[in-house]
Design a protein around this motif. Structure first.
Motif, PDB file in Angstrom:
ATOM      1  N   LEU A 173      15.501  40.684  14.834  1.00 27.84           N
ATOM      2  CA  LEU A 173      15.718  41.229  13.497  1.00 27.84           C
ATOM      3  C   LEU A 173      14.584  40.822  12.564  1.00 27.84           C
ATOM      4  O   LEU A 173      14.083  41.645  11.783  1.00 27.84           O
ATOM      5  N   ARG A 174      14.169  39.568  12.640  1.00 31.93           N
ATOM      6  CA  ARG A 174      13.056  39.113  11.806  1.00 31.93           C
ATOM      7  C   ARG A 174      11.788  39.905  12.111  1.00 31.93           C
ATOM      8  O   ARG A 174      11.058  40.308  11.195  1.00 31.93           O
ATOM      9  N   GLU A 175      11.542  40.140  13.384  1.00 28.10           N
ATOM     10  CA  GLU A 175      10.342  40.891  13.766  1.00 28.10           C
ATOM     11  C   GLU A 175      10.432  42.345  13.304  1.00 28.10           C
ATOM     12  O   GLU A 175       9.449  42.905  12.787  1.00 28.10           O
ATOM     13  N   LEU A 176      11.600  42.953  13.471  1.00 30.14           N
ATOM     14  CA  LEU A 176      11.772  44.351  13.073  1.00 30.14           C
ATOM     15  C   LEU A 176      11.602  44.519  11.568  1.00 30.14           C
ATOM     16  O   LEU A 176      10.864  45.403  11.101  1.00 30.14           O
ATOM     17  N   LEU A 177      12.276  43.680  10.785  1.00 30.06           N
ATOM     18  CA  LEU A 177      12.181  43.809   9.333  1.00 30.06           C
ATOM     19  C   LEU A 177      10.774  43.506   8.831  1.00 30.06           C
ATOM     20  O   LEU A 177      10.302  44.135   7.871  1.00 30.06           O
ATOM     21  N   SER A 178      10.104  42.564   9.463  1.00 29.89           N
ATOM     22  CA  SER A 178       8.723  42.261   9.068  1.00 29.89           C
ATOM     23  C   SER A 178       7.822  43.471   9.276  1.00 29.89           C
ATOM     24  O   SER A 178       6.963  43.779   8.435  1.00 29.89           O
ATOM     25  N   LEU A 236       8.868  46.657   9.412  1.00 27.10           N
ATOM     26  CA  LEU A 236       9.286  47.703   8.473  1.00 27.10           C
ATOM     27  C   LEU A 236       8.749  47.436   7.075  1.00 27.10           C
ATOM     28  O   LEU A 236       8.387  48.362   6.342  1.00 27.10           O
ATOM     29  N   ARG A 237       8.671  46.170   6.702  1.00 28.56           N
ATOM     30  CA  ARG A 237       8.192  45.813   5.365  1.00 28.56           C
ATOM     31  C   ARG A 237       6.726  46.198   5.156  1.00 28.56           C
ATOM     32  O   ARG A 237       6.276  46.357   4.020  1.00 28.56           O
ATOM     33  N   ASP A 238       5.991  46.358   6.225  1.00 30.83           N
ATOM     34  CA  ASP A 238       4.606  46.809   6.106  1.00 30.83           C
ATOM     35  C   ASP A 238       4.518  48.245   5.602  1.00 30.83           C
ATOM     36  O   ASP A 238       3.456  48.678   5.143  1.00 30.83           O
ATOM     37  N   HIS A 239       5.637  48.986   5.697  1.00 30.95           N
ATOM     38  CA  HIS A 239       5.607  50.411   5.377  1.00 30.95           C
ATOM     39  C   HIS A 239       6.609  50.831   4.303  1.00 30.95           C
ATOM     40  O   HIS A 239       6.445  51.895   3.695  1.00 30.95           O
ATOM     41  N   TYR A 240       7.654  50.036   4.104  1.00 31.74           N
ATOM     42  CA  TYR A 240       8.732  50.418   3.185  1.00 31.74           C
ATOM     43  C   TYR A 240       9.108  49.236   2.296  1.00 31.74           C
ATOM     44  O   TYR A 240       8.982  48.076   2.696  1.00 31.74           O
ATOM     45  N   LEU A 241       9.626  49.548   1.105  1.00 27.38           N
ATOM     46  CA  LEU A 241      10.322  48.542   0.318  1.00 27.38           C
ATOM     47  C   LEU A 241      11.676  48.294   0.972  1.00 27.38           C
ATOM     48  O   LEU A 241      12.307  49.229   1.476  1.00 27.38           O
ATOM     49  N   LEU A 242      12.130  47.050   0.951  1.00 24.09           N
ATOM     50  CA  LEU A 242      13.402  46.701   1.576  1.00 24.09           C
ATOM     51  C   LEU A 242      14.352  46.121   0.537  1.00 24.09           C
ATOM     52  O   LEU A 242      13.942  45.317  -0.309  1.00 24.09           O
ATOM     53  N   ALA A 243      15.621  46.522   0.618  1.00 22.50           N
ATOM     54  CA  ALA A 243      16.625  46.038  -0.331  1.00 22.50           C
ATOM     55  C   ALA A 243      17.964  45.887   0.366  1.00 22.50           C
ATOM     56  O   ALA A 243      18.172  46.392   1.474  1.00 22.50           O
ATOM     57  N   ILE A 244      18.866  45.190  -0.309  1.00 21.92           N
ATOM     58  CA  ILE A 244      20.237  45.010   0.175  1.00 21.92           C
ATOM     59  C   ILE A 244      21.196  45.326  -0.957  1.00 21.92           C
ATOM     60  O   ILE A 244      20.969  44.921  -2.107  1.00 21.92           O
ATOM     61  N   VAL A 245      22.269  46.046  -0.647  1.00 23.46           N
ATOM     62  CA  VAL A 245      23.406  46.164  -1.561  1.00 23.46           C
ATOM     63  C   VAL A 245      24.636  45.730  -0.769  1.00 23.46           C
ATOM     64  O   VAL A 245      24.932  46.273   0.290  1.00 23.46           O
TER      65      VAL A 245
END
Length: 232
Positions: A111-116, A118-127
């Motif tokens: 999960l850490r690798e995937l989100l890292s 994805l963060r190179d290309h998208y803004l990431l947020a949580i609700v």
């Protein structure tokens, strides 16, 4: 919708808005802890024996399910049954739930690798329908807290999903139009339907495998966009 059709629609995505519990982690014991603690809260609040509180909780959940046609969240059941405030429930949970008892960071390296990536290309947020204290504990335990640009919990909003305005609030905080955001969650009624009502695109993920596949598709879209921008 077939993956190819989805990917065509995702070409202009700028932000990914995740649910937390059941989406970014799926530990069954931690997830089961929330309804267990909800029953304990009902027992304390209504001064009932634990068995009676469990029956009242189950009955209220069934009533809401019949009224809406969808399974209600733990928080929604508890608030409807007790009339408590969100901050009262948050404090009760924060005193009794320790995510480190349930979550092993080694299980979430993927999960850490995937989100890292994805963060190179998208803004990431949580609700999230969780509170700030527990959300922070969970995210830090998973080692992913630093990867998110915006985190909205019940502590800040004073509201719970399926309120569509929560997604609009996050999109606004990110500075991104709703249609350029993709909501990702594990519950149709609580995560996906309200996000779509707010004008976002949305994808249901039921398992870690679903999330991995979705991440791979989103990375493929981003890489395709980058290739198109390179001088020919």
């Amino acid at each position: 919708m077939a993956p190819g059709g989805r990917m065509a629609r995702w070409q202009r995505l700028k932000a990914l808005i995740f649910d937390l519990d059941g989406t970014l982690y799926d530990d069954p014991e931690l997830l089961a802890e929330y309804p267990r603690q909800a029953v304990a809260f009902v027992a304390e609040r209504l001064r009932l024996p634990l068995d009676a509180a469990r029956e009242r909780y189950a009955g209220e959940a069934q009533r809401l399910r019949q009224a809406t046609g969808q399974s209600p969240s733990t928080t929604r059941v508890l608030l409807a049954l007790t009339g408590a405030r969100l901050d009262e429930w948050a404090g009760f949970l924060a005193d009794r739930v320790d995510p480190s008892r349930f979550l092993d960071p080694a299980d979430y390296q993927w999960l850490r690798e995937l989100l890292s990536r994805l963060r190179d290309h998208y803004l990431l947020a949580i609700v999230s329908n969780n509170n700030r204290v527990l959300a922070e504990r969970i995210l830090r335990r998973l080692g992913i807290r630093h990867l998110f640009d915006v985190i909205l919990t019940t502590t800040e909003s004073g509201r719970i999903k399926p309120d569509p305005s929560l997604y609009l609030e996050v999109a606004d905080a990110l500075g991104v139009r709703p249609e350029a955001c993709l909501a990702i969650g594990d519950r149709l009624a609580v995560d996906i339907i309200p996000a779509r009502r707010a004008g976002l695109q949305a994808v249901l993920v039921r398992t870690p495998q679903d999330l991995r596949r979705l991440g791979a598709e989103l990375l493929a879209v981003a890489e395709e966009r980058q290739a198109e921008l390179r001088p020919g």
